[in-house]
Each structure stands twice: as structure tokens, then as C-alpha cells.
Motif scaffolding. Structure first.
Motif, PDB file in Angstrom:
ATOM      1  N   ARG A 148      65.555  22.678 -60.826  1.00 43.71           N
ATOM      2  CA  ARG A 148      65.635  22.674 -59.365  1.00 43.71           C
ATOM      3  C   ARG A 148      66.576  23.746 -58.840  1.00 43.71           C
ATOM      4  O   ARG A 148      66.312  24.378 -57.814  1.00 43.71           O
ATOM      5  CB  ARG A 148      66.081  21.291 -58.867  1.00 43.71           C
ATOM      6  N   LEU A 149      67.674  23.988 -59.539  1.00 40.03           N
ATOM      7  CA  LEU A 149      68.596  25.035 -59.106  1.00 40.03           C
ATOM      8  C   LEU A 149      67.965  26.412 -59.295  1.00 40.03           C
ATOM      9  O   LEU A 149      68.177  27.326 -58.495  1.00 40.03           O
ATOM     10  CB  LEU A 149      69.921  24.940 -59.875  1.00 40.03           C
ATOM     11  N   ARG A 150      67.194  26.550 -60.345  1.00 40.83           N
ATOM     12  CA  ARG A 150      66.471  27.804 -60.565  1.00 40.83           C
ATOM     13  C   ARG A 150      65.466  28.020 -59.429  1.00 40.83           C
ATOM     14  O   ARG A 150      65.249  29.143 -58.974  1.00 40.83           O
ATOM     15  CB  ARG A 150      65.763  27.760 -61.916  1.00 40.83           C
ATOM     16  N   GLN A 151      64.863  26.938 -58.985  1.00 45.76           N
ATOM     17  CA  GLN A 151      63.899  27.000 -57.890  1.00 45.76           C
ATOM     18  C   GLN A 151      64.581  27.515 -56.611  1.00 45.76           C
ATOM     19  O   GLN A 151      64.022  28.341 -55.887  1.00 45.76           O
ATOM     20  CB  GLN A 151      63.339  25.589 -57.647  1.00 45.76           C
ATOM     21  N   VAL A 152      65.789  27.026 -56.354  1.00 45.13           N
ATOM     22  CA  VAL A 152      66.551  27.491 -55.198  1.00 45.13           C
ATOM     23  C   VAL A 152      66.924  28.959 -55.371  1.00 45.13           C
ATOM     24  O   VAL A 152      66.845  29.759 -54.424  1.00 45.13           O
ATOM     25  CB  VAL A 152      67.828  26.644 -55.004  1.00 45.13           C
ATOM     26  N   ALA A 153      67.322  29.332 -56.569  1.00 44.81           N
ATOM     27  CA  ALA A 153      67.725  30.716 -56.835  1.00 44.81           C
ATOM     28  C   ALA A 153      66.574  31.690 -56.584  1.00 44.81           C
ATOM     29  O   ALA A 153      66.767  32.747 -55.974  1.00 44.81           O
ATOM     30  CB  ALA A 153      68.211  30.851 -58.277  1.00 44.81           C
ATOM     31  N   VAL A 154      65.388  31.335 -57.051  1.00 40.57           N
ATOM     32  CA  VAL A 154      64.221  32.178 -56.845  1.00 40.57           C
ATOM     33  C   VAL A 154      63.957  32.364 -55.352  1.00 40.57           C
ATOM     34  O   VAL A 154      63.745  33.484 -54.873  1.00 40.57           O
ATOM     35  CB  VAL A 154      62.972  31.572 -57.530  1.00 40.57           C
ATOM     36  N   TYR A 155      63.993  31.251 -54.614  1.00 39.58           N
ATOM     37  CA  TYR A 155      63.730  31.337 -53.175  1.00 39.58           C
ATOM     38  C   TYR A 155      64.819  32.155 -52.473  1.00 39.58           C
ATOM     39  O   TYR A 155      64.523  32.991 -51.614  1.00 39.58           O
ATOM     40  CB  TYR A 155      63.653  29.945 -52.553  1.00 39.58           C
ATOM     41  N   ALA A 156      66.071  31.918 -52.829  1.00 40.41           N
ATOM     42  CA  ALA A 156      67.180  32.595 -52.159  1.00 40.41           C
ATOM     43  C   ALA A 156      67.146  34.101 -52.368  1.00 40.41           C
ATOM     44  O   ALA A 156      67.372  34.873 -51.422  1.00 40.41           O
ATOM     45  CB  ALA A 156      68.509  32.025 -52.650  1.00 40.41           C
ATOM     46  N   LEU A 157      66.869  34.543 -53.578  1.00 44.53           N
ATOM     47  CA  LEU A 157      66.841  35.979 -53.854  1.00 44.53           C
ATOM     48  C   LEU A 157      65.590  36.642 -53.300  1.00 44.53           C
ATOM     49  O   LEU A 157      65.608  37.821 -52.958  1.00 44.53           O
ATOM     50  CB  LEU A 157      66.946  36.239 -55.359  1.00 44.53           C
ATOM     51  N   ASP A 158      64.506  35.882 -53.199  1.00 44.18           N
ATOM     52  CA  ASP A 158      63.269  36.441 -52.651  1.00 44.18           C
ATOM     53  C   ASP A 158      63.256  36.439 -51.124  1.00 44.18           C
ATOM     54  O   ASP A 158      62.540  37.229 -50.504  1.00 44.18           O
ATOM     55  CB  ASP A 158      62.052  35.653 -53.156  1.00 44.18           C
ATOM     56  N   ASN A 159      64.061  35.547 -50.507  1.00 45.69           N
ATOM     57  CA  ASN A 159      64.039  35.391 -49.049  1.00 45.69           C
ATOM     58  C   ASN A 159      65.460  35.333 -48.480  1.00 45.69           C
ATOM     59  O   ASN A 159      65.822  34.368 -47.801  1.00 45.69           O
ATOM     60  CB  ASN A 159      63.276  34.117 -48.669  1.00 45.69           C
ATOM     61  N   PRO A 160      66.277  36.353 -48.728  1.00 45.77           N
ATOM     62  CA  PRO A 160      67.677  36.298 -48.293  1.00 45.77           C
ATOM     63  C   PRO A 160      67.840  36.209 -46.780  1.00 45.77           C
ATOM     64  O   PRO A 160      68.772  35.560 -46.299  1.00 45.77           O
ATOM     65  CB  PRO A 160      68.273  37.600 -48.852  1.00 45.77           C
ATOM     66  N   ASP A 161      66.945  36.843 -46.019  1.00 48.16           N
ATOM     67  CA  ASP A 161      67.050  36.769 -44.555  1.00 48.16           C
ATOM     68  C   ASP A 161      66.809  35.348 -44.064  1.00 48.16           C
ATOM     69  O   ASP A 161      67.485  34.873 -43.141  1.00 48.16           O
ATOM     70  CB  ASP A 161      66.039  37.716 -43.901  1.00 48.16           C
ATOM     71  N   ASP A 162      65.836  34.665 -44.664  1.00 44.37           N
ATOM     72  CA  ASP A 162      65.548  33.287 -44.269  1.00 44.37           C
ATOM     73  C   ASP A 162      66.715  32.364 -44.601  1.00 44.37           C
ATOM     74  O   ASP A 162      67.006  31.423 -43.846  1.00 44.37           O
ATOM     75  CB  ASP A 162      64.284  32.786 -44.969  1.00 44.37           C
ATOM     76  N   VAL A 163      67.371  32.627 -45.719  1.00 44.20           N
ATOM     77  CA  VAL A 163      68.529  31.808 -46.089  1.00 44.20           C
ATOM     78  C   VAL A 163      69.670  32.051 -45.102  1.00 44.20           C
ATOM     79  O   VAL A 163      70.404  31.125 -44.741  1.00 44.20           O
ATOM     80  CB  VAL A 163      68.982  32.133 -47.530  1.00 44.20           C
ATOM     81  N   ALA A 164      69.820  33.275 -44.649  1.00 44.88           N
ATOM     82  CA  ALA A 164      70.887  33.601 -43.703  1.00 44.88           C
ATOM     83  C   ALA A 164      70.693  32.901 -42.364  1.00 44.88           C
ATOM     84  O   ALA A 164      71.649  32.403 -41.761  1.00 44.88           O
ATOM     85  CB  ALA A 164      70.950  35.114 -43.492  1.00 44.88           C
ATOM     86  N   PHE A 165      69.441  32.837 -41.903  1.00 44.12           N
ATOM     87  CA  PHE A 165      69.170  32.303 -40.573  1.00 44.12           C
ATOM     88  C   PHE A 165      68.787  30.825 -40.561  1.00 44.12           C
ATOM     89  O   PHE A 165      68.902  30.161 -39.529  1.00 44.12           O
ATOM     90  CB  PHE A 165      68.037  33.094 -39.906  1.00 44.12           C
ATOM     91  N   GLY A 166      68.308  30.305 -41.663  1.00 45.63           N
ATOM     92  CA  GLY A 166      67.753  28.960 -41.677  1.00 45.63           C
ATOM     93  C   GLY A 166      68.788  27.851 -41.713  1.00 45.63           C
ATOM     94  O   GLY A 166      69.972  28.068 -41.954  1.00 45.63           O
ATOM     95  N   THR A 167      68.314  26.646 -41.451  1.00 48.11           N
ATOM     96  CA  THR A 167      69.146  25.453 -41.606  1.00 48.11           C
ATOM     97  C   THR A 167      68.958  24.927 -43.021  1.00 48.11           C
ATOM     98  O   THR A 167      68.004  25.309 -43.720  1.00 48.11           O
ATOM     99  CB  THR A 167      68.728  24.362 -40.608  1.00 48.11           C
ATOM    100  N   ALA A 168      69.838  24.044 -43.449  1.00 44.26           N
ATOM    101  CA  ALA A 168      69.709  23.474 -44.790  1.00 44.26           C
ATOM    102  C   ALA A 168      68.364  22.769 -44.940  1.00 44.26           C
ATOM    103  O   ALA A 168      67.707  22.872 -45.982  1.00 44.26           O
ATOM    104  CB  ALA A 168      70.855  22.504 -45.061  1.00 44.26           C
ATOM    105  N   ALA A 169      67.938  22.092 -43.881  1.00 47.52           N
ATOM    106  CA  ALA A 169      66.667  21.364 -43.946  1.00 47.52           C
ATOM    107  C   ALA A 169      65.484  22.311 -44.066  1.00 47.52           C
ATOM    108  O   ALA A 169      64.577  22.085 -44.873  1.00 47.52           O
ATOM    109  CB  ALA A 169      66.518  20.491 -42.699  1.00 47.52           C
ATOM    110  N   SER A 170      65.479  23.382 -43.271  1.00 51.54           N
ATOM    111  CA  SER A 170      64.343  24.312 -43.310  1.00 51.54           C
ATOM    112  C   SER A 170      64.304  25.090 -44.614  1.00 51.54           C
ATOM    113  O   SER A 170      63.231  25.349 -45.177  1.00 51.54           O
ATOM    114  CB  SER A 170      64.408  25.286 -42.125  1.00 51.54           C
ATOM    115  N   ILE A 171      65.470  25.479 -45.115  1.00 49.30           N
ATOM    116  CA  ILE A 171      65.526  26.224 -46.377  1.00 49.30           C
ATOM    117  C   ILE A 171      65.072  25.335 -47.529  1.00 49.30           C
ATOM    118  O   ILE A 171      64.304  25.762 -48.394  1.00 49.30           O
ATOM    119  CB  ILE A 171      66.957  26.739 -46.628  1.00 49.30           C
ATOM    120  N   ALA A 172      65.533  24.087 -47.536  1.00 49.27           N
ATOM    121  CA  ALA A 172      65.142  23.145 -48.590  1.00 49.27           C
ATOM    122  C   ALA A 172      63.631  22.918 -48.569  1.00 49.27           C
ATOM    123  O   ALA A 172      62.989  22.872 -49.624  1.00 49.27           O
ATOM    124  CB  ALA A 172      65.883  21.827 -48.418  1.00 49.27           C
ATOM    125  N   ALA A 173      63.067  22.794 -47.362  1.00 49.45           N
ATOM    126  CA  ALA A 173      61.624  22.576 -47.255  1.00 49.45           C
ATOM    127  C   ALA A 173      60.862  23.776 -47.783  1.00 49.45           C
ATOM    128  O   ALA A 173      59.864  23.633 -48.502  1.00 49.45           O
ATOM    129  CB  ALA A 173      61.249  22.304 -45.800  1.00 49.45           C
TER     130      ALA A 173
END
Length: 289
Positions: free
Chosen positions: A33-58
Motif C-alpha cells: 500500500r505504501l508503494r502504491q502511494v509512492a507510485v501515485y505521488a511521484l507520477d502526480n506531484p501537482d495533484d498531491v500538492a493541491f489535493g486533500t488527503a481524501a481526494s489523494i487517497a481516492a
């Protein structure tokens, strides 16, 4: 439950690049699951910067609590602390980038539908090219050029959306008198072609998400035979990264869900010309001896 960072890994990342380096160093040992977050975070850094915890998790298809565990795994108190690195990354960008996008958006508002589509793709191309100069490490570029320049034959592996890159590199290498072979035939003899690759050869592989399994397999096969692979991809978690001596990460901006190859093609042509120039100098040095 995930353990916190050990004594040898206790240094808190101070910026986005440091965090990315920490993630890449530990990518093989991250829980699923942490790897899953890492993949999303590195692929979508702008979304992580602007998103809420709920939207990023979804978007990452995990529970919000997993974001907290991910942050703590790298020494942060919580996810909001880690998120500040992503926001700082955006603040560090050149102002000209934002100004250019605003101008393009303003032009699109008054254009007709087809003109707006063109404007959208031009804006995406600008974003991709702006990011290109920041994403390629000059030292890595030199290493990639050196590996390919010293190869007797360069095998070009590019399938699906990546195919135009390999095809144009094959054309350019031919014009530049560099021996290269595009791996992709109507006869279906790719594996037989790659079997001819020897220790004096090298490969350049390209694949973007969703990654072509054939390209990943061929890169792994060559790497297992100790034939150096240089690759271009769009994520640190790409299957090509694990098989490559040097790999480059370029994430193309999209417009309405469509991604062009603006930055990727620019990078590929720069690499092609640099390899040809390095080979010329190597040959001159040998002739002078």
C-alpha cells in the motif's frame, strides 16, 4: 504495521528531490500500500500538492490513513508535513511558466472549439518542455550518451505509443552513420533479433504507462545478458528502471486526457545527436593514436 525509519535512514527529506531519492532507495522494501502511494505521488506531484488527503487517497486507491503511514515511514509527523515538500516544489518553478500558461488559457477562451483544442495541446507541450530541463540530470545524460556512443550496435526498443520515438531515432541514427537497429518487425522476430546482441552492443528502451510488457521483457532479457540498457520512461516505478544502467524520467503533460510526445521527442533527438557527436570524437581520438 510499518516500522519507522532506522538510524541509518533517519534524516528527514528537506525538499522534493530528497524525498524522491529516499523513495527510490527504498522502493523495493516498501509495503504494497505504501508503494502504491509512492507510485501515485511521484507520477502526480501537482495533484498531491493541491489535493486533500481524501481526494489523494481516492486517486491512489488507498485509505486516508495510508497517507499518514506513508509520511511517517519517511520520518514526517503526518501527511500535511510531507505535502509541504510538494507545494514547495511548485513555488520553486520559474514564474515564466505560470505566465505562459495564463496567456495560453486567455487565448483559448476567445477561440473557436478547434482553436481551443490546438491551444490546449500547445499549452501541454509547453508544460512538458518546461519540465524537461529540470528532470534530466546532466551527469546521467553524459553517462547515457557514453554508453550508447561506445556500442557497436544500438538496439532501439519502443512499442505502442513509444514507437514513433524509436522509429525517428532509427532514421536519425542512419543519417548520422550510427549503426542502430529498431526492434519491431512485422515478421515477429524481435527475440531472434535481440539474440544477436553482444557484449559490445547496447540498447535504448522507451515505454510509458501503461507499460508495454514486451518492452519490459526485452530490456530485462538484455540486462540479464549484461548488455547495458539506457531507458526513457515516465515513472521511477517503471519496469524499465530496474533493468537500466541509466534511466530518464519524463512525464508528458496531457490535454483532455491525451498526451503528446513533445518533451520525449526533444530528449530523444538531443540524445541521438549527442551520441553521434561523441562517437565522432572517439573515432578521431583512435585515429590520432
Amino acid at each position: 504495521m510499518d516500522q519507522t525509519m532506522g538510524d541509518d535512514e533517519s534524516e528527514l527529506p528537506q525538499d522534493f528531490d530528497a524525498l524522491k531519492s529516499a523513495i527510490l532507495t527504498r522502493r523495493q522494501t516498501l509495503p504494497k500500500r505504501l508503494r502504491q502511494v509512492a507510485v501515485y505521488a511521484l507520477d502526480n506531484p501537482d495533484d498531491v500538492a493541491f489535493g486533500t488527503a481524501a481526494s489523494i487517497a481516492a486517486s491512489a486507491d488507498v485509505q486516508p490513513s495510508t497517507l499518514v503511514r506513508f509520511a511517517q515511514h519517511f520520518g514526517f509527523e503526518g501527511f500535511s508535513s510531507l505535502q509541504q515538500l510538494f507545494r514547495a516544489r511548485l513555488r520553486d518553478r520559474t514564474p515564466a511558466y505560470d505566465e505562459r500558461l495564463k496567456a495560453l488559457s486567455a487565448d483559448g477562451e476567445s477561440a473557436d472549439e478547434n482553436g481551443a483544442i490546438l491551444t490546449g495541446f500547445v499549452a501541454a507541450a509547453h508544460r512538458s518542455l518546461d519540465a524537461l530541463s529540470q528532470s534530466v540530470d546532466p551527469a546521467d545524460f553524459e553517462r547515457g550518451v557514453d554508453i550508447l556512443a561506445r556500442a557497436e550496435t544500438i538496439y532501439l526498443i519502443a512499442k505502442r505509443r513509444s514507437y514513433p520515438i524509436g522509429s525517428y531515432m532509427a532514421y536519425a541514427f542512419g543519417k548520422l552513420k550510427v549503426k542502430a537497429q529498431l526492434v519491431g518487425t512485422a515478421a515477429g522476430i524481435d527475440d531472434d533479433m535481440l539474440a544477436l546482441a553482444g557484449r559490445g552492443d547496447a540498447a535504448f528502451a522507451v515505454s510509458f504507462s501503461p507499460y508495454a510488457p514486451e518492452s519490459a521483457h526485452q530490456a530485462r532479457t538484455l540486462a540479464a545478458r549484461r548488455i547495458p540498457v539506457v531507458s526513457l520512461t515516465d515513472s521511477a516505478f517503471s519496469p524499465l528502471a530496474e533493468s537500466s544502467k541509466v534511466w530518464f524520467e519524463i512525464a508528458e503533460a496531457d490535454h483532455a486526457g491525451f498526451r503528446s510526445l513533445s518533451a520525449s521527442m526533444a530528449f530523444a533527438m538531443a540524445l541521438t545527436v549527442a551520441v553521434a557527436e561523441r562517437r565522432r570524437r572517439l573515432h578521431e581520438a583512435i585515429a590520432a593514436q
